[in-house]
Scaffold this motif. Sequence first.
Motif, PDB file in Angstrom:
ATOM      1  N   PRO A 142       0.822  -1.221   0.000  1.00 32.24           N
ATOM      2  CA  PRO A 142       0.000   0.000   0.000  1.00 32.24           C
ATOM      3  C   PRO A 142       0.853   1.267   0.000  1.00 32.24           C
ATOM      4  CG  PRO A 142      -0.854  -1.561   1.584  1.00 32.24           C
ATOM      5  CD  PRO A 142       0.443  -2.123   1.090  1.00 32.24           C
ATOM      6  N   GLY A 143       1.940   1.235   0.746  1.00 34.72           N
ATOM      7  CA  GLY A 143       2.827   2.395   0.798  1.00 34.72           C
ATOM      8  C   GLY A 143       3.452   2.665  -0.550  1.00 34.72           C
ATOM      9  N   LEU A 144       3.692   1.611  -1.294  1.00 33.02           N
ATOM     10  CA  LEU A 144       4.285   1.777  -2.617  1.00 33.02           C
ATOM     11  C   LEU A 144       3.395   2.569  -3.555  1.00 33.02           C
ATOM     12  CD1 LEU A 144       5.987  -1.550  -3.612  1.00 33.02           C
ATOM     13  CD2 LEU A 144       6.965   0.719  -3.548  1.00 33.02           C
ATOM     14  N   MET A 145       2.082   2.445  -3.399  1.00 35.11           N
ATOM     15  CA  MET A 145       1.152   3.253  -4.201  1.00 35.11           C
ATOM     16  C   MET A 145       1.517   4.717  -4.082  1.00 35.11           C
ATOM     17  SD  MET A 145      -2.309   1.774  -5.014  1.00 35.11           S
ATOM     18  CE  MET A 145      -3.372   3.047  -4.489  1.00 35.11           C
ATOM     19  N   GLY A 146       1.709   5.129  -2.817  1.00 32.73           N
ATOM     20  CA  GLY A 146       2.058   6.528  -2.570  1.00 32.73           C
ATOM     21  C   GLY A 146       3.382   6.895  -3.197  1.00 32.73           C
ATOM     22  N   THR A 147       4.380   6.043  -3.020  1.00 27.75           N
ATOM     23  CA  THR A 147       5.717   6.356  -3.530  1.00 27.75           C
ATOM     24  C   THR A 147       5.720   6.502  -5.048  1.00 27.75           C
ATOM     25  OG1 THR A 147       6.437   4.851  -1.824  1.00 27.75           O
ATOM     26  CG2 THR A 147       8.105   5.652  -3.332  1.00 27.75           C
ATOM     27  N   ILE A 148       5.144   5.524  -5.711  1.00 25.42           N
ATOM     28  CA  ILE A 148       5.185   5.507  -7.172  1.00 25.42           C
ATOM     29  C   ILE A 148       4.413   6.687  -7.748  1.00 25.42           C
ATOM     30  CG2 ILE A 148       4.454   4.217  -9.205  1.00 25.42           C
ATOM     31  CD1 ILE A 148       4.936   1.655  -7.508  1.00 25.42           C
ATOM     32  N   LEU A 149       3.200   6.886  -7.246  1.00 26.68           N
ATOM     33  CA  LEU A 149       2.384   7.984  -7.758  1.00 26.68           C
ATOM     34  C   LEU A 149       3.081   9.316  -7.513  1.00 26.68           C
ATOM     35  CD1 LEU A 149      -1.180   6.870  -6.693  1.00 26.68           C
ATOM     36  CD2 LEU A 149      -0.318   7.115  -9.012  1.00 26.68           C
ATOM     37  N   SER A 150       3.606   9.456  -6.299  1.00 29.99           N
ATOM     38  CA  SER A 150       4.228  10.710  -5.924  1.00 29.99           C
ATOM     39  C   SER A 150       5.399  11.026  -6.849  1.00 29.99           C
ATOM     40  CB  SER A 150       4.705  10.583  -4.483  1.00 29.99           C
ATOM     41  OG  SER A 150       5.263  11.766  -4.053  1.00 29.99           O
ATOM     42  N   MET A 151       6.254  10.040  -7.080  1.00 26.03           N
ATOM     43  CA  MET A 151       7.452  10.293  -7.873  1.00 26.03           C
ATOM     44  C   MET A 151       7.123  10.656  -9.314  1.00 26.03           C
ATOM     45  SD  MET A 151      10.836   8.064  -8.070  1.00 26.03           S
ATOM     46  CE  MET A 151      11.351   7.556  -9.672  1.00 26.03           C
ATOM     47  N   ASN A 159       9.367  12.736   1.835  1.00 24.61           N
ATOM     48  CA  ASN A 159       8.095  12.033   1.709  1.00 24.61           C
ATOM     49  C   ASN A 159       8.264  10.535   1.884  1.00 24.61           C
ATOM     50  OD1 ASN A 159       5.442  13.382   0.940  1.00 24.61           O
ATOM     51  ND2 ASN A 159       6.956  14.607  -0.134  1.00 24.61           N
ATOM     52  N   ILE A 160       9.423  10.033   1.461  1.00 22.96           N
ATOM     53  CA  ILE A 160       9.685   8.607   1.626  1.00 22.96           C
ATOM     54  C   ILE A 160      10.167   8.319   3.041  1.00 22.96           C
ATOM     55  CG2 ILE A 160      11.374   6.850   1.015  1.00 22.96           C
ATOM     56  CD1 ILE A 160      10.872   7.165  -1.677  1.00 22.96           C
ATOM     57  N   LEU A 161      11.063   9.179   3.528  1.00 26.32           N
ATOM     58  CA  LEU A 161      11.742   8.879   4.786  1.00 26.32           C
ATOM     59  C   LEU A 161      10.898   9.200   6.008  1.00 26.32           C
ATOM     60  CD1 LEU A 161      15.289  10.210   3.842  1.00 26.32           C
ATOM     61  CD2 LEU A 161      14.511   7.833   3.907  1.00 26.32           C
ATOM     62  N   PRO A 180       8.732   3.247  10.879  1.00 28.04           N
ATOM     63  CA  PRO A 180       7.472   3.431  11.616  1.00 28.04           C
ATOM     64  C   PRO A 180       7.351   4.884  12.083  1.00 28.04           C
ATOM     65  CG  PRO A 180       8.626   1.474  12.373  1.00 28.04           C
ATOM     66  CD  PRO A 180       9.548   2.163  11.439  1.00 28.04           C
ATOM     67  N   PHE A 181       6.206   5.499  11.763  1.00 26.15           N
ATOM     68  CA  PHE A 181       6.021   6.922  12.047  1.00 26.15           C
ATOM     69  C   PHE A 181       6.187   7.208  13.530  1.00 26.15           C
ATOM     70  CE2 PHE A 181       3.707  10.913  12.486  1.00 26.15           C
ATOM     71  CZ  PHE A 181       4.195  11.613  11.398  1.00 26.15           C
ATOM     72  N   ASN A 182       5.622   6.338  14.387  1.00 28.90           N
ATOM     73  CA  ASN A 182       5.660   6.592  15.825  1.00 28.90           C
ATOM     74  C   ASN A 182       7.042   6.379  16.423  1.00 28.90           C
ATOM     75  OD1 ASN A 182       2.937   7.221  15.918  1.00 28.90           O
ATOM     76  ND2 ASN A 182       2.422   5.037  15.925  1.00 28.90           N
ATOM     77  N   GLY A 183       7.920   5.739  15.652  1.00 32.97           N
ATOM     78  CA  GLY A 183       9.271   5.516  16.137  1.00 32.97           C
ATOM     79  C   GLY A 183      10.181   6.698  15.888  1.00 32.97           C
ATOM     80  N   MET A 184       9.677   7.687  15.108  1.00 30.04           N
ATOM     81  CA  MET A 184      10.544   8.815  14.754  1.00 30.04           C
ATOM     82  C   MET A 184      10.551   9.838  15.875  1.00 30.04           C
ATOM     83  SD  MET A 184       9.787   9.491  10.723  1.00 30.04           S
ATOM     84  CE  MET A 184       8.296  10.394  11.044  1.00 30.04           C
ATOM     85  N   LEU A 213       3.614  16.595   5.240  1.00 30.33           N
ATOM     86  CA  LEU A 213       3.825  15.998   3.920  1.00 30.33           C
ATOM     87  C   LEU A 213       2.579  15.245   3.451  1.00 30.33           C
ATOM     88  CD1 LEU A 213       7.381  14.579   4.619  1.00 30.33           C
ATOM     89  CD2 LEU A 213       6.815  16.639   3.323  1.00 30.33           C
ATOM     90  N   PRO A 214       2.262  15.367   2.182  1.00 35.52           N
ATOM     91  CA  PRO A 214       1.057  14.690   1.686  1.00 35.52           C
ATOM     92  C   PRO A 214       1.151  13.165   1.792  1.00 35.52           C
ATOM     93  CG  PRO A 214       2.303  15.678  -0.134  1.00 35.52           C
ATOM     94  CD  PRO A 214       2.910  16.171   1.130  1.00 35.52           C
ATOM     95  N   MET A 215       2.356  12.638   1.639  1.00 35.06           N
ATOM     96  CA  MET A 215       2.519  11.187   1.663  1.00 35.06           C
ATOM     97  C   MET A 215       2.113  10.592   3.012  1.00 35.06           C
ATOM     98  SD  MET A 215       4.047   8.667  -0.211  1.00 35.06           S
ATOM     99  CE  MET A 215       5.717   8.128  -0.427  1.00 35.06           C
ATOM    100  N   THR A 216       2.456  11.306   4.112  1.00 34.25           N
ATOM    101  CA  THR A 216       2.107  10.820   5.439  1.00 34.25           C
ATOM    102  C   THR A 216       0.603  10.573   5.538  1.00 34.25           C
ATOM    103  OG1 THR A 216       3.882  12.186   6.280  1.00 34.25           O
ATOM    104  CG2 THR A 216       2.322  11.339   7.894  1.00 34.25           C
ATOM    105  N   HIS A 217      -0.149  11.579   5.096  1.00 36.22           N
ATOM    106  CA  HIS A 217      -1.606  11.474   5.214  1.00 36.22           C
ATOM    107  C   HIS A 217      -2.157  10.437   4.248  1.00 36.22           C
ATOM    108  CE1 HIS A 217      -1.654  14.790   7.995  1.00 36.22           C
ATOM    109  NE2 HIS A 217      -0.769  15.384   7.206  1.00 36.22           N
TER     110      HIS A 217
END
Lengths: 325, 389
Positions: free
Chosen positions: B198-207, B316-318, B325-329, B340-344
């Motif tokens: 699912p995350g890849l959807m965001g990455t590919i579309l975004s790039m 957006n990727i990192l 993991p977002f909560n680990g940052m 960032l739009p990717m997060t949402h």
Amino acid sequence: MRATLPSPAQPIKAAGAFAGDIAIEVSGLTKSFNGRTVVSDLSMEVRRGLIYGFLGPNGSGKTTTIRMLCGLLTPDAGRGTCLGYDILTQSDEIKRHVGYMTQRFSLYEDLSIRENLEFVARIHGLDDPRGAAGDALHRLGLENRAHQLAGELSGGWKQRVALGASILPGPQLLLLDEPTAGVDPKARRDFWDEIHRLAGEGLTVLVSTHYMDEAERCHEIAYIAYGRLLAEGTVSNVVAQSGLETWTVTGIALRQLAETLRGQPGVDMVAPFGSALHVAGRDPALLMRATEAARADERYSWRRDKPTLEDVFIDLMDRGRDNFG
Amino acid sequence: MTPVLTYPRTTRGPVAAWRRFVAVLVKEFIQLRRDRVTLISMIFISLVQLLLFGYAINTDPKELRTAVLAQDESVFTRSFLAAMRTTGYFDIRERVASESELDDLILSGAVQFGVQIPSDFGRQLVRGERPALLVIADATDPSATVNAVGALEGIAARAFERDLIGPTAALASTPPPYEIRIHRRYNPVGDTHLNIVPGLMGTILSMTMLIFTALSVTREIERSTMESLLAMPIRPVEIMLGKIAPYVLVGAFQMVLILSAAWLLFDVPIVGSLALLLALTTLFVIANLAVGYTFSTVAENQLQAVQMSFFFFLPNILLSGFMFPFNGMPDWAQWIGETLPMTHYLRIVRGIMLKGADLSHLAIPVGALGLFTLVAMAVAVNRFRQTLD
């Protein structure tokens, strides 16, 4: 398109200019980039239906002036109208009625000729963009090359198509920025035939050029150098106003003669023209004195001549450099 | 020779604006169609990325390299190792003689698991002293080891069923007669799972969306068609929408491609509404197009536009929760991530695909994405210079 040679066009005599008769009217236009003044206090007036030639050396401010006229640049000072619309506040209106052909090829090279024309027609909100593009193709005589990509056209055809695109929406004023630079003589002639035809249909054309033969095909010309308008009027007026006394010298060892005369007081211009030498000066008496010895020389034959437009321009440019350069 | 004609036309109002928008749209479509390299790369990039990431980022990797330090040569050791092999998760490659050797192998990444069987493991087991077995897992990539660790716990009870007979049979009952101590090294808290596709959807579309719109205005400037376009009666917002619209369709095509592959190749479920997913993905596509277009109005040439796109793409990727993991940052990284739009989008896509969330659950990320899009578009239209000054 027929390749007939048009008769030297006659300026449309306007008895007492009234507002509706003026296509362009600007005064005091000034523009500078990064502290360098490119156009300085420029004023001019172009009557409707005229072909107005815009001449001057590279970097003299011709393109900047044209861009200010169609709202692409905001003048630092000055005011003016284009087709009755204020160039400072009504650029939207100006854009609707002015066709602008840029110096560099402005069509999309990866679009076909027809697609380019339809694009322009759509931007202008035409009800039938396909029909209008078809008419333009017919007018250009390019029906059978409609699907060719614009980038594949030769230089001359590129300019013809670009002209076709800029007149497609039916503008009242055409601004052409060096439309024939780098185009061969036959294509240049065809291009000018078309410009004269358009003027005959009532269009006002402002065209910048470096070519003297093209300048002579204009109803009126303006000479601009160092951002200033140095001369304006019909070709014969400009030549007459120059006050240049010109001699054409033929004979042998002309190069030596040129070296001797150049820089002498009273000799304002020495320029070789084929097998002859043009010698000119603004002060006839001074010129006669400076050339006295040379005129007595039997190797040369001297003939008094009318200055050519080129003589006048080169002289204007030199004087411009002395005053502003 | 036909004279210059004046054609019937509409120059004001919404009809005229619509016609100008269509003019740019049609032009962009033709240019896109003719630019084979771009078109192919758009489809190709998304497929290659999906396959590479999808297969390379295996959420349930098997045959993980394992080293064994067996200090006890009893029957129990052999049985335990055999049981590990049968799970399919462990590929026992090395036998080492000391703890430091084991540590080195894990540290260097030569193996991902180390098993240490202490010297009197068998004897203590028979005596019923519940000896401890140490399993060291390299948890730098938690998703790589989490299933294997789970499998280990499963085998604990059954490993010695056949060995514990006769007087020791009583020990075979639960709880197991020994303890497996799992030591997760380098990243004690393992998160992430199934998130990758699912995350890849965001990455590919975004790039792809970012880069191709980032080029759109700079290309016109470089090819000197911008001057002429500006001299025509068209507004910046019409140019922007006309340039963005074809890519919304390209984005929709990529989206269908990725979703089909996710479903066919990677068995990723779509628990929630497909229609909602498509609609919100379109919003995400538009958000990225707006950013790309903004870059396009700022950049002076196409190279700069591409650089800006990557500069935006990296966080957006990192920082979006795709990579880590977002909560680990740390907090500051989370704050950046929230803008960032990717997060949402990741929250939206994971919510819909994996958890079956509906719009009411996703109000916050959807609102954030919408706001981001509007701001980016406003900046783009404002940045767009209508003159050459």
